[in-house]
Motif scaffolding. Sequence first.
Motif, PDB file in Angstrom:
ATOM      1  N   LYS A   1       0.799  -1.267  -0.117  1.00  0.00           N
ATOM      2  CA  LYS A   1       0.049  -0.048   0.229  1.00  0.00           C
ATOM      3  C   LYS A   1       0.882   1.269  -0.128  1.00  0.00           C
ATOM      4  O   LYS A   1       0.759   2.236  -0.618  1.00  0.00           O
ATOM      5  CB  LYS A   1      -1.156  -0.062   1.265  1.00  0.00           C
ATOM      6  CG  LYS A   1      -2.032  -1.189   1.236  1.00  0.00           C
ATOM      7  CD  LYS A   1      -3.101  -0.904   0.112  1.00  0.00           C
ATOM      8  CE  LYS A   1      -4.275  -1.727  -0.070  1.00  0.00           C
ATOM      9  NZ  LYS A   1      -3.731  -3.109  -0.415  1.00  0.00           N
TER      10      LYS A   1
ATOM     11  N   LYS B   1      -5.387   8.363   2.537  1.00  0.00           N
ATOM     12  CA  LYS B   1      -6.327   7.426   2.120  1.00  0.00           C
ATOM     13  C   LYS B   1      -6.204   6.098   2.970  1.00  0.00           C
ATOM     14  O   LYS B   1      -5.331   5.673   3.369  1.00  0.00           O
ATOM     15  CB  LYS B   1      -5.867   6.709   0.690  1.00  0.00           C
ATOM     16  CG  LYS B   1      -6.830   5.982  -0.140  1.00  0.00           C
ATOM     17  CD  LYS B   1      -6.295   5.913  -1.629  1.00  0.00           C
ATOM     18  CE  LYS B   1      -7.329   4.987  -2.234  1.00  0.00           C
ATOM     19  NZ  LYS B   1      -8.716   5.467  -2.217  1.00  0.00           N
TER      20      LYS B   1
ATOM     21  N   PHE C   1      -7.240   2.287   4.322  1.00  0.00           N
ATOM     22  CA  PHE C   1      -7.329   0.846   3.687  1.00  0.00           C
ATOM     23  C   PHE C   1      -7.658  -0.136   4.783  1.00  0.00           C
ATOM     24  O   PHE C   1      -7.094   0.078   6.046  1.00  0.00           O
ATOM     25  CB  PHE C   1      -5.876   0.178   2.958  1.00  0.00           C
ATOM     26  CG  PHE C   1      -5.601   1.119   1.999  1.00  0.00           C
ATOM     27  CD1 PHE C   1      -6.083   1.078   0.696  1.00  0.00           C
ATOM     28  CD2 PHE C   1      -4.557   2.291   2.146  1.00  0.00           C
ATOM     29  CE1 PHE C   1      -5.584   1.829  -0.299  1.00  0.00           C
ATOM     30  CE2 PHE C   1      -4.150   3.092   1.187  1.00  0.00           C
ATOM     31  CZ  PHE C   1      -4.542   2.894  -0.047  1.00  0.00           C
TER      32      PHE C   1
END
Length: 336
Positions: free
Chosen positions: A33, A259, A261
């Motif tokens: 990621k 962001k 996850f």
Amino acid sequence: MKKLLVGAFLFHSLFSYAQRNNDAAVFSDIKEKVKAYYVDPQAYKKVDSLFQSESKNESFTQLNKKDLAALLTQKLRTVIKDKHFFVKYLENYNHEKPINNKEREKSDNFHNSLENFGFEQVQRLEGNIGYINFKGFATVESSKKIVAATMDFVANTNSLIIDLRENGGGDNEMLLLFCSYFFDQKTELYTTYFRHTNQTVHNTTQSEVAGQKYLHKKIYILTSKKTFSAGEGLAYFLQQYKLAEIIGEKTGGAANPVKDFIIQNQYLLLVPAGKITASISHKNWNHTGVIPDQEVKAENALQTAHATALKNILQTDTKTELSIPEIKNLINTLEQ
């Protein structure tokens, strides 16, 4: 007894093996990621090196999942030097039930409403000075009425103190809306570049807002080491445009938007996925924090700002409900 000891040892060995393999999958997912989304495309190499070295001495594998998440947060922030990295263990996460964004937003709005969408306190201080204690940026849709009411309340004050000492950040759109109350016309404050989409977003204030704008008056912003993210952004942009004086401590230093996850159906991971560039300075406050104009301890910032605002009232011969001797006495009291 010997059989029991052997059985216990075997169970511990199998448990440790399973935990190590599970942790390896977690580490691998986090690295991927970071590689795909973090603003610096080479940062994942530091993460890979970190996991390899820590796995050898088993410092990660001996922890429970909650403590592992805390350690991962600390290590990622240290190695990559970005305080927006965050890992949290999701104890009751149900991977079979997909996250419904509308339901999550509704839940978030409800919990934010219990804290008045970040607006902890609004009042008029002696000398006709407005004061807003603002602790966090909820979504625009949930906050726009309360911010309009707040700005209407302080509209007739001679100057304004915005207390961000406990502001941990939040919604980017709300940052832009709040900033809009201090700019007389639409202004591009910054751009945000997202590497994973190769897109640049232009972030501007609004020319019109629901409440009364606060223009051409003195503004003082209080900061502390806890002031973070969007809280720093409000201080940074008003300081850059010489619309506010910052009083307090240097802020945390986290600028880049994140962001989120879900990692291995167990952990929430926040990765800084964008890079903010201020339109006026061509920089941001990442790593450095926002530097105060008057650096004082956080606990003394409000008294300092109040005294500073009163001194300005004397210098400009601004009319208030207080006489000049009363203002001078109040300044002496605040400075003691």
